[in-house]
Motif scaffolding. Structure first.
Motif, PDB file in Angstrom:
ATOM      1  N   ILE A 101       0.825  -1.221   0.000  1.00 51.22           N
ATOM      2  CA  ILE A 101       0.000   0.000   0.000  1.00 51.22           C
ATOM      3  C   ILE A 101       0.856   1.267   0.000  1.00 51.22           C
ATOM      4  CG2 ILE A 101      -0.287   0.190   2.502  1.00 51.22           C
ATOM      5  CD1 ILE A 101      -3.117   0.743  -0.029  1.00 51.22           C
ATOM      6  N   THR A 104       1.017   2.372  -3.423  1.00 52.08           N
ATOM      7  CA  THR A 104      -0.266   2.927  -3.863  1.00 52.08           C
ATOM      8  C   THR A 104      -0.402   4.362  -3.338  1.00 52.08           C
ATOM      9  OG1 THR A 104      -1.098   0.671  -3.502  1.00 52.08           O
ATOM     10  CG2 THR A 104      -2.706   2.347  -4.161  1.00 52.08           C
ATOM     11  N   GLU A 105      -0.017   4.561  -2.062  1.00 52.51           N
ATOM     12  CA  GLU A 105      -0.042   5.922  -1.501  1.00 52.51           C
ATOM     13  C   GLU A 105       0.843   6.857  -2.325  1.00 52.51           C
ATOM     14  OE1 GLU A 105       1.465   5.415   2.442  1.00 52.51           O
ATOM     15  OE2 GLU A 105      -0.275   4.265   3.132  1.00 52.51           O
ATOM     16  N   TYR A 108      -0.637   7.783  -5.779  1.00 56.20           N
ATOM     17  CA  TYR A 108      -1.655   8.846  -5.693  1.00 56.20           C
ATOM     18  C   TYR A 108      -0.989  10.197  -5.437  1.00 56.20           C
ATOM     19  CZ  TYR A 108      -5.995   6.069  -5.716  1.00 56.20           C
ATOM     20  OH  TYR A 108      -7.058   5.287  -6.075  1.00 56.20           O
ATOM     21  N   ARG A 109       0.020  10.210  -4.538  1.00 52.61           N
ATOM     22  CA  ARG A 109       0.669  11.471  -4.153  1.00 52.61           C
ATOM     23  C   ARG A 109       1.356  12.109  -5.352  1.00 52.61           C
ATOM     24  NH1 ARG A 109       3.034   9.377   0.188  1.00 52.61           N
ATOM     25  NH2 ARG A 109       5.035   9.067  -0.819  1.00 52.61           N
ATOM     26  N   MET A 111       0.823  11.367  -8.730  1.00 50.16           N
ATOM     27  CA  MET A 111       0.157  11.421 -10.037  1.00 50.16           C
ATOM     28  C   MET A 111      -0.272  12.862 -10.331  1.00 50.16           C
ATOM     29  SD  MET A 111      -3.522   9.615  -9.266  1.00 50.16           S
ATOM     30  CE  MET A 111      -4.749  10.390  -8.210  1.00 50.16           C
ATOM     31  N   PHE A 117      -1.133   7.007 -12.903  1.00 47.15           N
ATOM     32  CA  PHE A 117       0.064   6.718 -12.104  1.00 47.15           C
ATOM     33  C   PHE A 117       1.325   6.946 -12.939  1.00 47.15           C
ATOM     34  CE2 PHE A 117      -1.944   3.249  -9.112  1.00 47.15           C
ATOM     35  CZ  PHE A 117      -2.693   4.238  -8.489  1.00 47.15           C
ATOM     36  N   HIS A 121       5.190   3.488 -10.800  1.00 47.26           N
ATOM     37  CA  HIS A 121       4.182   2.964  -9.864  1.00 47.26           C
ATOM     38  C   HIS A 121       3.201   2.011 -10.530  1.00 47.26           C
ATOM     39  CE1 HIS A 121       5.020   6.954  -7.627  1.00 47.26           C
ATOM     40  NE2 HIS A 121       5.738   5.988  -7.100  1.00 47.26           N
ATOM     41  N   HIS A 127       0.316  -3.701  -6.085  1.00 51.42           N
ATOM     42  CA  HIS A 127      -0.904  -3.107  -5.514  1.00 51.42           C
ATOM     43  C   HIS A 127      -1.925  -4.192  -5.161  1.00 51.42           C
ATOM     44  CE1 HIS A 127       0.351   0.968  -6.799  1.00 51.42           C
ATOM     45  NE2 HIS A 127       0.780   0.371  -7.890  1.00 51.42           N
ATOM     46  N   LEU A 185       1.870   5.395   5.472  1.00 51.06           N
ATOM     47  CA  LEU A 185       1.009   6.456   6.004  1.00 51.06           C
ATOM     48  C   LEU A 185      -0.353   5.905   6.409  1.00 51.06           C
ATOM     49  CD1 LEU A 185       1.897   9.340   3.526  1.00 51.06           C
ATOM     50  CD2 LEU A 185       2.923   8.786   5.741  1.00 51.06           C
ATOM     51  N   SER A 186      -0.841   4.883   5.694  1.00 50.53           N
ATOM     52  CA  SER A 186      -2.160   4.328   6.020  1.00 50.53           C
ATOM     53  C   SER A 186      -2.232   3.914   7.482  1.00 50.53           C
ATOM     54  CB  SER A 186      -2.474   3.118   5.136  1.00 50.53           C
ATOM     55  OG  SER A 186      -2.572   3.485   3.792  1.00 50.53           O
TER      56      SER A 186
ATOM     57  N   MET B  85      -7.962  -8.369  -4.417  1.00 48.84           N
ATOM     58  CA  MET B  85      -7.669  -6.949  -4.230  1.00 48.84           C
ATOM     59  C   MET B  85      -8.357  -6.345  -3.014  1.00 48.84           C
ATOM     60  SD  MET B  85      -5.563  -6.267  -6.691  1.00 48.84           S
ATOM     61  CE  MET B  85      -5.532  -4.507  -7.036  1.00 48.84           C
ATOM     62  N   MET B  94      -8.614   6.003   1.007  1.00 48.13           N
ATOM     63  CA  MET B  94      -7.450   6.142   1.889  1.00 48.13           C
ATOM     64  C   MET B  94      -6.339   6.935   1.193  1.00 48.13           C
ATOM     65  SD  MET B  94      -7.851   4.445   4.890  1.00 48.13           S
ATOM     66  CE  MET B  94      -6.173   4.105   5.399  1.00 48.13           C
ATOM     67  N   CYS B  95      -6.038   6.546  -0.046  1.00 50.04           N
ATOM     68  CA  CYS B  95      -4.894   7.165  -0.719  1.00 50.04           C
ATOM     69  C   CYS B  95      -5.178   8.626  -1.068  1.00 50.04           C
ATOM     70  CB  CYS B  95      -4.507   6.356  -1.951  1.00 50.04           C
ATOM     71  SG  CYS B  95      -3.818   4.749  -1.510  1.00 50.04           S
ATOM     72  N   LEU B  98      -4.952  10.530   2.325  1.00 44.68           N
ATOM     73  CA  LEU B  98      -3.571  10.644   2.799  1.00 44.68           C
ATOM     74  C   LEU B  98      -2.797  11.661   1.969  1.00 44.68           C
ATOM     75  CD1 LEU B  98      -2.876   6.873   3.505  1.00 44.68           C
ATOM     76  CD2 LEU B  98      -3.014   8.710   5.211  1.00 44.68           C
ATOM     77  N   LYS B  99      -3.186  11.810   0.717  1.00 44.74           N
ATOM     78  CA  LYS B  99      -2.532  12.794  -0.143  1.00 44.74           C
ATOM     79  C   LYS B  99      -2.951  14.217   0.234  1.00 44.74           C
ATOM     80  CE  LYS B  99      -2.386  14.216  -5.019  1.00 44.74           C
ATOM     81  NZ  LYS B  99      -2.888  13.964  -6.380  1.00 44.74           N
ATOM     82  N   LEU B 105      -8.350  11.657   8.108  1.00 45.42           N
ATOM     83  CA  LEU B 105      -8.703  10.272   7.805  1.00 45.42           C
ATOM     84  C   LEU B 105      -9.811   9.781   8.745  1.00 45.42           C
ATOM     85  CD1 LEU B 105      -7.399   8.190   5.792  1.00 45.42           C
ATOM     86  CD2 LEU B 105      -6.214   7.252   7.772  1.00 45.42           C
ATOM     87  N   PHE B 110     -10.783   3.734   8.102  1.00 48.43           N
ATOM     88  CA  PHE B 110      -9.490   3.073   8.331  1.00 48.43           C
ATOM     89  C   PHE B 110      -9.695   1.643   8.809  1.00 48.43           C
ATOM     90  CE2 PHE B 110      -6.225   1.881  11.538  1.00 48.43           C
ATOM     91  CZ  PHE B 110      -5.271   1.480  10.618  1.00 48.43           C
ATOM     92  N   MET B 173      -6.603   3.280 -10.173  1.00 49.87           N
ATOM     93  CA  MET B 173      -6.292   1.844 -10.094  1.00 49.87           C
ATOM     94  C   MET B 173      -6.975   1.035 -11.198  1.00 49.87           C
ATOM     95  SD  MET B 173      -4.184   0.586  -7.785  1.00 49.87           S
ATOM     96  CE  MET B 173      -4.838  -0.992  -7.276  1.00 49.87           C
TER      97      MET B 173
END
Lengths: 382, 262
Positions: A101, A104-105, A108-109, A111, A117, A121, A127, A185-186, B85, B94-95, B98-99, B105, B110, B173
Motif C-alpha cells: 500500500i 499505492t499511496e 496517488y501522491r 500522479m 500513475f 508505480h 498493488h 502512512l495508512s 484486491m 485512503m490514498c 492521505l494525499k 482520515l 481506516f 487503479m
C-alpha cells in the motif's frame, strides 16, 4: 528461521537487543509523516535493491522481505530443504496487512491532474495484498500453494495453522511461513485517527500506558512434519470476537477461546505453559482485556510479557515476530520481560527478564475484525 | 492424491446474475437478466449496512445464499473469504485522503480498510465465533481459496464456507485492475457423506494456468474480466454442468475437480 525488525536485522542482532533490553524504537522520522510518535523503523530497507525480474515487485514491503530473507542464511536453509523436498511440494504462506500500500499511496501522491500513475508505480503485482507471498515464493523458488493471510494483526500467526493444515491434507510436504509488514502512512495516520498511537515509546502492560508504537518487520520460518529446528508447533487456536471491527470483546471471550483451543489441540493443560508472549499492544483496552482473558484461562498464569517495546506493533508481521521470540525463549532459555514497565497491569506480567528453561510457550495475536490466533510452541526433545 | 468433499450450498452475485436461480437459467442458455437490485443483506442491521464497506456487501450477497441453500445459520460454518484486491473503494478513499488531508482520515474507513473487513463484518453480523479468515492469491484467489478451504476438512467436521469476491477498481487503479463486473461466488463444503450434498466431488492439484469448463459465452467471458470469476467452472459443476473442471493458478498448483462416481 529469521527475523528482521527494529530491534535488529537477523537473529544475532535481535538476541543481543533482547539480552541488553535495548529497544529498537526511535522518534518518528518516517517521510511524509508529521505525527509526534515513536516508530520501530528498520534500517537499510531503502538501500535494498530488487534487481532484474524482481523489479516488478518493488515496494517497501518487498524490500523489507528481501532484507529479511537474506539474514541468518535463511535462503541457504530453504535451498537445503529443496534438496529433500521438491519445490512444488513446498507451500509459501505469508501474513501481511500493509502489503504494497505504500506504493499505492505514493502513486496517488505523485500522479498529475490526469490521474494516471507514474510509470514507476504501474506495478500490478505490488498493488495487491498478495504481493509479498508471491514475491517470497519467487525469490525462494517455491512452487507449492502460495497463499496470503491478511487478517490484520493476527495474519502471520495464522500462517502456522494454514501451513500445518496444508501439510496434513497432503497438499504440501513442507512450508515456508512468514510475515512482512512495513511502515506506511495508512497505518500511521489510521491508528492516529483511532487515537491509539502514543507520543512516547510504547509501554505494554504498564498502567500508565498511552497507546502503541507502530513498527515493521519481516520474519520467516520453515515448517516440516519432522525436523530438528528451534521448536515444535504443538497447537493453535483461531477464533472470532463477533463483537466490533476495532475493539476487542470486553471480556476477552474470543481471545480466551483461542488460547483454550490451542491448549486442547496441543493436549496440554494450562500448567504446562511456561511463558506467554502476549499480544500486548500497549493500547489501554487491549492489555486490560488480554490480561483478563489470560486470567480466565489460566488459574495460575505463567510469566507473561509483550515484546512490542523492542519492535513496536508490527501488525501483519507481529505473529511471526513473536513466534520467533517464543522459539528463542525456548531455545535460549531466556524469558524477556516487557520494556518501559514500572507498574504492571497484573501480577503475572514479568517485570524482570529471567533465565529459565521452559517446555512450552504460548504466543497471542489479535487483530481488527475480532480475529484471534494463539500458538503453542514446544521445546524439541533432546 | 485426491481430496473428497461434498458441496451442500452455493451462491453467486454478479452483473446480470443476482442469485443461483438466475445462474441456473443462464447456464441453461437463457440471456443475462436485467439488473435487479439485490435484496439487502439479512445479516447487517440498517445501521451496519450504512457502515459496512462494499467488500462486505459484495461477498455477503453470495455467502448468504450459500448458507441458506445449505440450511445453515451463517454463524455455523468456519468461513474463508478470499479476494485478490480487497476493498478497492476504500483503497481509493485512503490514498486520496492521505494525499490531501491525512489528519482528516476517517477512523471507521481506516478500520474498514483491512483485508479482513468483509470477514470481520460477517463474524459480527452472523455472531460467528469460530474461525473466520481472510486470504488473498491476487489473480489466483479462487484456487488459493479452495486450497485453504479444502485443507480444513481434515481438521474439523464443521462445514466450511468459501466466499471468493473481487470488485471494480475506483479511480487510477482501474488501469491496473481493469475489471468491469464485480463478482462474488460462494460454496459450503463438508467432508464426504453429507445427506445435504448437492454435489459429490473430488479434487487433486494440477499444474494448469488456464481454467477449464464448458460454459455459455456470457459466463466464460467473465473469467478474463474478473479473476474471482475463476470460481465459475466449479459453480457450474455444482449446478450439474461438467464432469471434470479445472480452477487454474498462475503461481503454484490449481485444482482439477471431478464428480465422484455414485
Amino acid at each position: 528461521m529469521t527475523l528482521t525488525c527494529a530491534a535488529g536485522t537477523g537473529l544475532p542482532a535481535v538476541r543481543s537487543a533482547l539480552a541488553a533490553g535495548r529497544s529498537g524504537l526511535r522518534a518518528n522520522d518516517f517521510p511524509h509523516c508529521e505525527l509526534d510518535t515513536w516508530i520501530g523503523r528498520v534500517d537499510g530497507v531503502e538501500d535494498t535493491v530488487l534487481a532484474g525480474d524482481l523489479a516488478e515487485f518493488d515496494c517497501r514491503n518487498n524490500r523489507l522481505a528481501l532484507l529479511g530473507l537474506e539474514q541468518d542464511d535463511f535462503i541457504g536453509q530453504v535451498e537445503a530443504l529443496k534438496s529433500r523436498v521438491a519445490a512444488d511440494r513446498i507451500a509459501c504462506v505469508i501474513g501481511t496487512s500493509t502489503a504494497g500500500i505504500g506504493v499505492t499511496e505514493a502513486a496517488y501522491r505523485e500522479m498529475g491532474e490526469d490521474e494516471v500513475f507514474q510509470a514507476r508505480h504501474r506495478l500490478p503485482r505490488v498493488h495487491t495484498p498478495h504481493t509479498s507471498a508471491a514475491f517470497t515464493a519467487r525469490v525462494l523458488g517455491l512452487d507449492g500453494p502460495v497463499l496470503t493471510i491478511s487478517t490484520a494483526c493476527s495474519s502471520s500467526a495464522k500462517v502456522f495453522a494454514s501451513a500445518a493444515r496444508l501439510i496434513e491434507a497432503g497438499l504440501a510436504d513442507a512450508a515456508v511461513v512468514g510475515g512482512v509488514d512495513s511502515l506506511c502512512l495508512s497505518v500511521l495516520y489510521g491508528f492516529h485517527s483511532l487515537d491509539l498511537v502514543s507520543d512516547q515509546p510504547c509501554r505494554p502492560f504498564d498502567r500508565a500506558r498511552k497507546g502503541l508504537s507502530l513498527g515493521e518487520a519481516a520474519g520467516f520460518a520453515i515448517v516440516e512434519k519432522q525436523g530438528a529446528g528451534f521448536g515444535r508447533l504443538l497447537g493453535w487456536g483461531e477464533s472470532s470476537d463477533a463483537h466490533h471491527m476495532a475493539s476487542p470483546h470486553p471480556e476477552g471471550a474470543g481471545a480466551a477461546a483461542a488460547m483454550a483451543e490451542a491448549l486442547t489441540r496441543a493436549r496440554l493443560s494450562p500448567a504446562d505453559i511456561g511463558y506467554i508472549n502476549c499480544h500486548g499492544t500497549a493500547t489501554s483496552l487491549n492489555d486490560e482485556v488480554e490480561a483478563r482473558a489470560i486470567a480466565s484461562v489460566f488459574e495460575r498464569p505463567p510469566a507473561a510479557a509483550s515484546t512490542k517495546g523492542w519492535t513496536g506493533h508490527t501488525l501483519g508481521a507481529a505473529g511471526i515476530a513473536e513466534s520467533v521470540f517464543s522459539l528463542l525463549a525456548l531455545d535460549d532459555e531466556f524469558l524477556p520481560a516487557g520494556l518501559n514497565l514500572d507498574d504492571p497491569e497484573s501480577d503475572f506480567i514479568l517485570t524482570e527478564s529471567r533465565h529459565e528453561k521452559v517446555d512450552a510457550v504460548l504466543s497471542n495475536s489479535f487483530g481488527f475484525g475480532g480475529s484471534n490466533c494463539s500458538l503453542i510452541f514446544g521445546r524439541v526433545s533432546s | 492424491m485426491s481430496l473428497e468433499f461434498d458441496v451442500i450450498g452455493a451462491g453467486i452475485a454478479t452483473t446480470g446474475i443476482p442469485d443461483w436461480e438466475a445462474f441456473l437459467a443462464v447456464l441453461g442458455g437463457q440471456p443475462l437478466v436485467e439488473d435487479r437490485k439485490a435484496p439487502p443483506s439479512a445479516l447487517l442491521s440498517p445501521r451496519e449496512r450504512r457502515r459496512a464497506p462494499r467488500a462486505a456487501k459484495l461477498s455477503f450477497a453470495a455467502a448468504e445464499q450459500a448458507c441458506a441453500m445449505a440450511g445453515l445459520e451463517p454463524s455455523e460454518p468456519i468461513a474463508v473469504f478470499s479476494s485478490g484486491m480487497g476493498d478497492l473503494d476504500i483503497t481509493d478513499y485512503m490514498c486520496r485522503t492521505l494525499k490531501d488531508a491525512p489528519e482528516l482520515l476517517s477512523p471507521t474507513r481506516f478500520h474498514n480498510s483491512v483485508h479482513n473487513a468483509a470477514s470481520g463484518y460477517w463474524s459480527i453480523g452472523a455472531g460467528a465465533t469460530g474461525d473466520v479468515t481472510a486470504i488473498s492469491g491476487w489473480r489466483d484467489s479462487a484456487a488459493t481459496g479452495l486450497l485453504e478451504a479444502l485443507s480444513r476438512l481434515g481438521e474439523t467436521e464443521q462445514p466450511i464456507l468459501l466466499a471468493v469476491y473481487d470488485d471494480l477498481a475506483q479511480g487510477p487503479m482501474r488501469a491496473l485492475w481493469p475489471t468491469e463486473h464485480a463478482f462474488s461466488g460462494a460454496i459450503v463444503v463438508t467432508r464426504p457423506g453429507s445427506p445435504k450434498a448437492i454435489a459429490r466431488l473430488s479434487a487433486k492439484t494440477i499444474r494448469a494456468r488456464e481454467d477449464c469448463a464448458d460454459l455459455p459465452a456470457v459466463l466464460a467471458e467473465r473469467i478474463p474480466d474478473n479473476p474471482a470469476a475463476r470460481l465459475l467452472p466449479l459453480l457450474a459443476q455444482v449446478a450439474g454442468h461438467g464432469q471434470t473442471i479445472t480452477v487454474g493458478a498462475e503461481q503454484g498448483p490449481g485444482l482439477q475437480i471431478s464428480a465422484r462416481p455414485a
